[in-house]
Design an enzyme around this catalytic site. Structure first.
Site, PDB file in Angstrom:
ATOM      1  N   PRO A   2       0.777  -1.221   0.000  1.00  0.00           N
ATOM      2  CA  PRO A   2       0.000   0.000   0.000  1.00  0.00           C
ATOM      3  C   PRO A   2       0.805   1.265   0.000  1.00  0.00           C
ATOM      4  O   PRO A   2       1.639   1.504   0.860  1.00  0.00           O
ATOM      5  CB  PRO A   2      -0.750  -0.090   1.326  1.00  0.00           C
ATOM      6  CG  PRO A   2       0.106  -0.947   2.187  1.00  0.00           C
ATOM      7  CD  PRO A   2       1.161  -1.571   1.358  1.00  0.00           C
ATOM      8  N   GLU A   3       0.511   2.115  -0.934  1.00  0.00           N
ATOM      9  CA  GLU A   3       0.870   3.516  -0.848  1.00  0.00           C
ATOM     10  C   GLU A   3      -0.448   4.260  -0.778  1.00  0.00           C
ATOM     11  O   GLU A   3      -1.504   3.636  -0.677  1.00  0.00           O
ATOM     12  CB  GLU A   3       1.733   3.928  -2.044  1.00  0.00           C
ATOM     13  CG  GLU A   3       3.037   3.134  -2.092  1.00  0.00           C
ATOM     14  CD  GLU A   3       3.987   3.602  -3.167  1.00  0.00           C
ATOM     15  OE1 GLU A   3       4.027   4.813  -3.437  1.00  0.00           O
ATOM     16  OE2 GLU A   3       4.687   2.766  -3.740  1.00  0.00           O
ATOM     17  N   ARG A 110       3.391 -10.197   6.262  1.00  0.00           N
ATOM     18  CA  ARG A 110       4.673  -9.748   6.819  1.00  0.00           C
ATOM     19  C   ARG A 110       4.542  -9.100   8.185  1.00  0.00           C
ATOM     20  O   ARG A 110       5.540  -8.845   8.842  1.00  0.00           O
ATOM     21  CB  ARG A 110       5.358  -8.799   5.830  1.00  0.00           C
ATOM     22  CG  ARG A 110       5.795  -9.534   4.576  1.00  0.00           C
ATOM     23  CD  ARG A 110       6.416  -8.620   3.561  1.00  0.00           C
ATOM     24  NE  ARG A 110       7.723  -8.159   3.983  1.00  0.00           N
ATOM     25  CZ  ARG A 110       8.485  -7.351   3.256  1.00  0.00           C
ATOM     26  NH1 ARG A 110       8.038  -6.916   2.088  1.00  0.00           N
ATOM     27  NH2 ARG A 110       9.650  -6.983   3.685  1.00  0.00           N
TER      28      ARG A 110
END
Length: 272
Positions: A2-3, A110
């Site tokens: 995500p940005e 992660r």
DNA sequence: CAAAGGTCCTGCTCGC
DNA sequence: TGCGAGCAGGACCTTT
């Protein structure tokens, strides 16, 4: 994943399913994210309708009379609305069970993401307090960026990825914006002309706006909360294209580590 | 083994 | 010599 465009796409996807719904229960299967998940506070947050689903930088907020849940997707986080009987998979760390039989499910292999809670003004939370201007707001001007550049000798790419300077610009969109602006990612921030800074501001805004329009960039496993992919990947001009010809001049694109992140650029269109 | 879309924290260096 | 600011590198974790 995500940005800013992916986070905004996520917000737009989940907001209609959350607005005015009452969270009944929060199920935490994995407490160890970026920081320990505040299980007790999240349970106390249940019981009041969700009034706002908002975004600040790459943070998402769920606000009700009972307080504010702050969610960050980290590198690999994903939020989806699923049916209550949807089987739990590996890395499905948090569920918010809603009063209409659906579940807001957080998945994050992660575990660089975060779930936090605050009862007071969320914009004053220590994690959000120091965030710089929103790139698509009137506060992100070339005057502002020029001022930040003038007092820093860091690589320009590191500067625009610094959330105190401007929020939401990650490795993909920093790479793309610098290419579009014709600026080498390793250029010292304080060596940029005022003109180059203006161009960079405009390109950051253009690339982010276009990506939001397209529903974000889908690489590997990013899908929108509705299960559809984002379509901006096909609009990427240099990210992930090292060794291929520059779309503008045909020179082979270079890749090198800058500020610990892989950077792709055209050595001709983006001279040092 | 290297690399992947993020960013906080530690500890180094530099200049006053 | 001491201190703060600015900055680079390591850390976190799993999957491909």
């Amino acid at each position: 994943m995500p940005e800013l465009p992916e986070v905004e796409t996520t917000r737009r996807g989940i907001a209609p399913m959350l607005h005015n719904r009452v969270p009944r229960q929060v199920v935490v299967r994995q407490v160890k994210l970026r920081w320990p998940v505040p299980v007790t506070a999240l349970q106390g947050w249940c019981g009041a309708p969700i009034e706002q689903v908002w975004r600040r930088g790459k943070w998402l907020g769920l606000s009700s009379d009972h307080g504010h849940v702050l969610i960050h997707l980290g590198m690999s986080g994903c939020l989806r609305i699923v049916p209550a009987d949807c089987p739990v998979q590996a890395h499905d760390h948090v569920d918010v069970v809603l009063d209409h039989g659906k579940v807001l499910r957080y998945t994050d292999p992660r575990r660089f993401g975060a779930w936090l809670f605050t009862a007071t003004d969320p914009l004053h939370h220590p994690r959000l307090r120091h965030l710089g201007p929103e790139p698509l707001s009137a506060a992100f001007t070339s005057e502002w960026l020029a001022r930040q550049c003038s007092r820093s000798r860091r690589a320009i790419k590191a500067l625009i990825m610094d959330s105190r300077v401007v929020v939401g610009v990650g490795n993909i969109y920093a790479t793309e914006a610098l290419f579009r602006a014709g600026i080498h990612p390793a250029r010292g921030a304080n060596t940029l002309s005022k003109r180059a800074v203006s161009r960079l501001v405009a390109e950051i805004q253009a690339v982010l706006a276009a990506a939001i329009e397209q529903g974000g960039t889908t690489l590997q496993d990013f899908t929108r909360p509705d299960g559809h992919p984002g379509y901006f990947a096909q609009a990427l001009q240099v990210y992930g294209r090292a060794g291929q010809p520059c779309p503008r001049c045909g020179t082979l694109l270079h890749q090198q580590q800058i500020a610990q992140r892989s950077s792709v650029f055209c050595p001709v269109c983006q001279p040092l």
